[in-house]
Design a protein around this motif. Structure first.
Motif, PDB file in Angstrom:
ATOM      1  N   SER A  33       0.822  -1.211   0.000  1.00 38.77           N
ATOM      2  CA  SER A  33       0.000   0.000   0.000  1.00 38.77           C
ATOM      3  C   SER A  33       0.856   1.261   0.000  1.00 38.77           C
ATOM      4  O   SER A  33       0.372   2.351  -0.320  1.00 38.77           O
ATOM      5  CB  SER A  33      -0.933   0.011   1.217  1.00 38.77           C
ATOM      6  OG  SER A  33      -0.214   0.233   2.422  1.00 38.77           O
ATOM      7  N   LYS A  34       2.137   1.115   0.352  1.00 38.66           N
ATOM      8  CA  LYS A  34       3.057   2.246   0.365  1.00 38.66           C
ATOM      9  C   LYS A  34       3.868   2.360  -0.928  1.00 38.66           C
ATOM     10  O   LYS A  34       4.703   3.258  -1.063  1.00 38.66           O
ATOM     11  CB  LYS A  34       3.996   2.146   1.567  1.00 38.66           C
ATOM     12  CG  LYS A  34       3.279   2.268   2.908  1.00 38.66           C
ATOM     13  CD  LYS A  34       4.255   2.214   4.074  1.00 38.66           C
ATOM     14  CE  LYS A  34       3.522   2.379   5.402  1.00 38.66           C
ATOM     15  NZ  LYS A  34       4.458   2.324   6.561  1.00 38.66           N
ATOM     16  N   ILE A  35       3.627   1.447  -1.853  1.00 40.91           N
ATOM     17  CA  ILE A  35       4.314   1.456  -3.149  1.00 40.91           C
ATOM     18  C   ILE A  35       3.367   1.995  -4.204  1.00 40.91           C
ATOM     19  O   ILE A  35       2.207   1.557  -4.295  1.00 40.91           O
ATOM     20  CB  ILE A  35       4.748   0.032  -3.557  1.00 40.91           C
ATOM     21  CG1 ILE A  35       5.657  -0.597  -2.489  1.00 40.91           C
ATOM     22  CG2 ILE A  35       5.442   0.054  -4.911  1.00 40.91           C
ATOM     23  CD1 ILE A  35       6.996   0.054  -2.334  1.00 40.91           C
ATOM     24  N   ASP A  36       3.832   2.937  -5.022  1.00 43.21           N
ATOM     25  CA  ASP A  36       3.025   3.419  -6.142  1.00 43.21           C
ATOM     26  C   ASP A  36       3.177   2.412  -7.276  1.00 43.21           C
ATOM     27  O   ASP A  36       4.029   2.557  -8.154  1.00 43.21           O
ATOM     28  CB  ASP A  36       3.493   4.811  -6.580  1.00 43.21           C
ATOM     29  CG  ASP A  36       2.589   5.401  -7.656  1.00 43.21           C
ATOM     30  OD1 ASP A  36       1.703   4.676  -8.163  1.00 43.21           O
ATOM     31  OD2 ASP A  36       2.777   6.588  -8.008  1.00 43.21           O
ATOM     32  N   THR A  37       2.351   1.364  -7.240  1.00 44.74           N
ATOM     33  CA  THR A  37       2.484   0.277  -8.213  1.00 44.74           C
ATOM     34  C   THR A  37       2.110   0.698  -9.627  1.00 44.74           C
ATOM     35  O   THR A  37       2.446   0.010 -10.587  1.00 44.74           O
ATOM     36  CB  THR A  37       1.625  -0.924  -7.791  1.00 44.74           C
ATOM     37  OG1 THR A  37       0.263  -0.510  -7.636  1.00 44.74           O
ATOM     38  CG2 THR A  37       2.124  -1.509  -6.477  1.00 44.74           C
ATOM     39  N   SER A  38       1.442   1.851  -9.766  1.00 36.21           N
ATOM     40  CA  SER A  38       1.096   2.330 -11.109  1.00 36.21           C
ATOM     41  C   SER A  38       2.351   2.689 -11.907  1.00 36.21           C
ATOM     42  O   SER A  38       2.302   2.784 -13.137  1.00 36.21           O
ATOM     43  CB  SER A  38       0.176   3.548 -11.028  1.00 36.21           C
ATOM     44  OG  SER A  38       0.867   4.680 -10.512  1.00 36.21           O
ATOM     45  N   LEU A  39       3.479   2.865 -11.210  1.00 35.67           N
ATOM     46  CA  LEU A  39       4.730   3.209 -11.883  1.00 35.67           C
ATOM     47  C   LEU A  39       5.424   1.988 -12.470  1.00 35.67           C
ATOM     48  O   LEU A  39       6.361   2.124 -13.261  1.00 35.67           O
ATOM     49  CB  LEU A  39       5.686   3.884 -10.887  1.00 35.67           C
ATOM     50  CG  LEU A  39       5.254   5.244 -10.321  1.00 35.67           C
ATOM     51  CD1 LEU A  39       6.213   5.665  -9.208  1.00 35.67           C
ATOM     52  CD2 LEU A  39       5.217   6.306 -11.420  1.00 35.67           C
ATOM     53  N   LEU A  40       4.986   0.781 -12.088  1.00 34.56           N
ATOM     54  CA  LEU A  40       5.724  -0.437 -12.407  1.00 34.56           C
ATOM     55  C   LEU A  40       5.097  -1.219 -13.558  1.00 34.56           C
ATOM     56  O   LEU A  40       3.871  -1.224 -13.734  1.00 34.56           O
ATOM     57  CB  LEU A  40       5.800  -1.331 -11.178  1.00 34.56           C
ATOM     58  CG  LEU A  40       6.509  -0.730  -9.961  1.00 34.56           C
ATOM     59  CD1 LEU A  40       6.337  -1.631  -8.745  1.00 34.56           C
ATOM     60  CD2 LEU A  40       7.985  -0.508 -10.260  1.00 34.56           C
ATOM     61  N   ILE A  41       5.934  -1.903 -14.337  1.00 36.28           N
ATOM     62  CA  ILE A  41       5.458  -2.801 -15.384  1.00 36.28           C
ATOM     63  C   ILE A  41       4.713  -3.950 -14.698  1.00 36.28           C
ATOM     64  O   ILE A  41       5.292  -4.670 -13.877  1.00 36.28           O
ATOM     65  CB  ILE A  41       6.634  -3.335 -16.216  1.00 36.28           C
ATOM     66  CG1 ILE A  41       7.315  -2.181 -16.966  1.00 36.28           C
ATOM     67  CG2 ILE A  41       6.161  -4.394 -17.212  1.00 36.28           C
ATOM     68  CD1 ILE A  41       8.617  -2.556 -17.647  1.00 36.28           C
ATOM     69  N   PRO A  42       3.430  -4.115 -14.969  1.00 41.92           N
ATOM     70  CA  PRO A  42       2.617  -5.074 -14.212  1.00 41.92           C
ATOM     71  C   PRO A  42       3.167  -6.499 -14.179  1.00 41.92           C
ATOM     72  O   PRO A  42       3.169  -7.142 -13.127  1.00 41.92           O
ATOM     73  CB  PRO A  42       1.260  -5.015 -14.920  1.00 41.92           C
ATOM     74  CG  PRO A  42       1.196  -3.630 -15.486  1.00 41.92           C
ATOM     75  CD  PRO A  42       2.611  -3.337 -15.927  1.00 41.92           C
ATOM     76  N   SER A  43       3.642  -7.008 -15.320  1.00 44.50           N
ATOM     77  CA  SER A  43       4.120  -8.396 -15.348  1.00 44.50           C
ATOM     78  C   SER A  43       5.352  -8.585 -14.468  1.00 44.50           C
ATOM     79  O   SER A  43       5.537  -9.656 -13.863  1.00 44.50           O
ATOM     80  CB  SER A  43       4.429  -8.835 -16.785  1.00 44.50           C
ATOM     81  OG  SER A  43       5.433  -8.017 -17.370  1.00 44.50           O
ATOM     82  N   MET A  44       6.179  -7.555 -14.367  1.00 43.18           N
ATOM     83  CA  MET A  44       7.364  -7.660 -13.512  1.00 43.18           C
ATOM     84  C   MET A  44       6.985  -7.594 -12.037  1.00 43.18           C
ATOM     85  O   MET A  44       7.564  -8.297 -11.207  1.00 43.18           O
ATOM     86  CB  MET A  44       8.368  -6.559 -13.860  1.00 43.18           C
ATOM     87  CG  MET A  44       8.975  -6.738 -15.224  1.00 43.18           C
ATOM     88  SD  MET A  44      10.325  -5.581 -15.537  1.00 43.18           S
ATOM     89  CE  MET A  44      10.503  -5.839 -17.309  1.00 43.18           C
TER      90      MET A  44
END
Length: 353
Positions: free
Chosen positions: A98-109
């Motif tokens: 919840s503290k990571i902005d996962t929208s910045l990351l390539i989803p498959s990785m």
């Protein structure tokens, strides 16, 4: 004492107090992963100092094991080196996604790292720097090489190269329709896959110019034209491509083999909030591009390839359309005993006539 001196002294005292109270993030990482310009920008925006110690997988585990997870606030082990160390030594704390902005990351990785660093319902790693091994091909004279087993086609007799190492076994297995990673937990099934790959590699021996052991050795064989197709890493293929546009890295149809260096938080980190701030900061595409320029490998930051130099951008986008990124086969943790099984197969391949 005049008012000017009092003002200067007060300002100096305040600066010293601020410096003494400044938060410090102690980062244990690989060379090139935390370039100074990124550190400076982070400090300017957050007020947090970053103290970098360069390391590698073995050293990271050793340091954290000796201190039971203390001494550093954020570390960068490879994803396949986390769960074993956590199970044995309890050196990490779970990642709070919840503290990571996962929208910045390539989803498959992100999903691959969650799966490969998951233990007892918790996730211990976030993806950062990654790279792959696949094919380096002279596309002008060997356009038919699309997958690992294509190296064995009669048209390329005496003109291919690969290592007698695990990646070759794994790559050939995937190209032959097997899933070696899924068989890691079943030694008998894994041995059956290895036997199949062993037969193929022995059959393929007439095509092999040399089993390369060093990167420069391979790149020289490719540059000279003695080798038109090889198993190698992406950065090596792009390096040759800068000199010869016909030669480049090709992601195999069955999937490139990938490694990811992650972010993990030691169990006794004293700056957890700063650790999450650093993770989110460096995954911004423009910042991630600066790390790619420094480290030589791309990051899991989505869209960061648009901000690197034009040559690297073109190479990456040519070699890795989104479908090929999503098809990367990420190395999981290797169970005990498999290396010995693989070693015996590689020895038999080498000894075969």
């Amino acid at each position: 004492m005049n008012s000017m001196k009092l003002t200067v002294m007060a300002a100096s005292t305040l600066l010293l107090a601020q410096t003494a109270n400044a938060e410090t993030l102690r980062l244990l990482t690989w060379g090139g992963y935390a370039p100074q310009e990124v550190i400076d920008q982070f400090q300017k925006e957050t007020g947090i100092d970053v103290k970098v110690t360069k390391s590698n997988n073995e050293d990271m585990i050793s340091k954290l094991r000796a201190t039971r997870g203390a001494g550093f606030d954020l570390v960068q082990p490879s994803q396949d080196r986390i769960t074993g160390a956590q199970r044995d030594f309890n050196i990490y704390q779970p990642i709070d996604l919840s503290k990571i902005d996962t929208s910045l990351l390539i989803p498959s990785m992100l999903e691959a790292t969650k799966n490969n660093t998951g233990l007892e319902g918790a996730v211990y790693g976030v993806p950062h720097i990654w790279g792959t091994s696949g094919l380096v091909v002279d596309t002008k004279s060997a356009s038919g090489i699309k997958d690992y087993t294509d190296l064995c086609n009669d048209a390329y007799k005496g003109k291919v190269s690969y290592r007698l190492k695990r990646p070759t076994l794994i790559g050939f297995a995937f190209a032959m329709g097997e899933d070696p990673f899924a068989a890691y937990s079943d030694p008998a099934k894994y041995q059956a896959i290895l036997d199949k790959v062993q037969a193929k590699l022995i059959e393929c021996k007439p095509n092999v110019k040399a089993y390369w052991s060093g990167g420069d050795e391979l790149l020289n064989l490719v540059r000279s034209g003695e080798v038109v197709g090889a198993m190698a890493w992406d950065a090596g293929g792009w390096k040759v491509n800068r000199d010869n546009a016909d030669i480049t890295f090709v992601a195999p149809e069955s999937g490139a083999l990938g490694w990811i260096d992650t972010f993990a938080i030691p169990r006794k980190s004293k700056a957890v909030d700063a650790a999450y701030k650093w993770i989110n900061f460096v995954n911004q595409p423009e910042i991630a591009a600066k790390i790619t320029e420094s480290a030589g490998n791309f990051t899991a930051s989505k869209g960061a390839d648009n901000f690197v130099n034009d040559t690297a951008k073109a190479q990456f986008q040519s070699s890795f359309p989104q479908a090929d990124i999503d098809n990367i086969k990420w190395y999981p943790t290797v169970p005990a005993g498999l290396e010995e099984m693989e070693g015996l197969v590689l020895d038999r391949v080498k000894a075969a006539n």
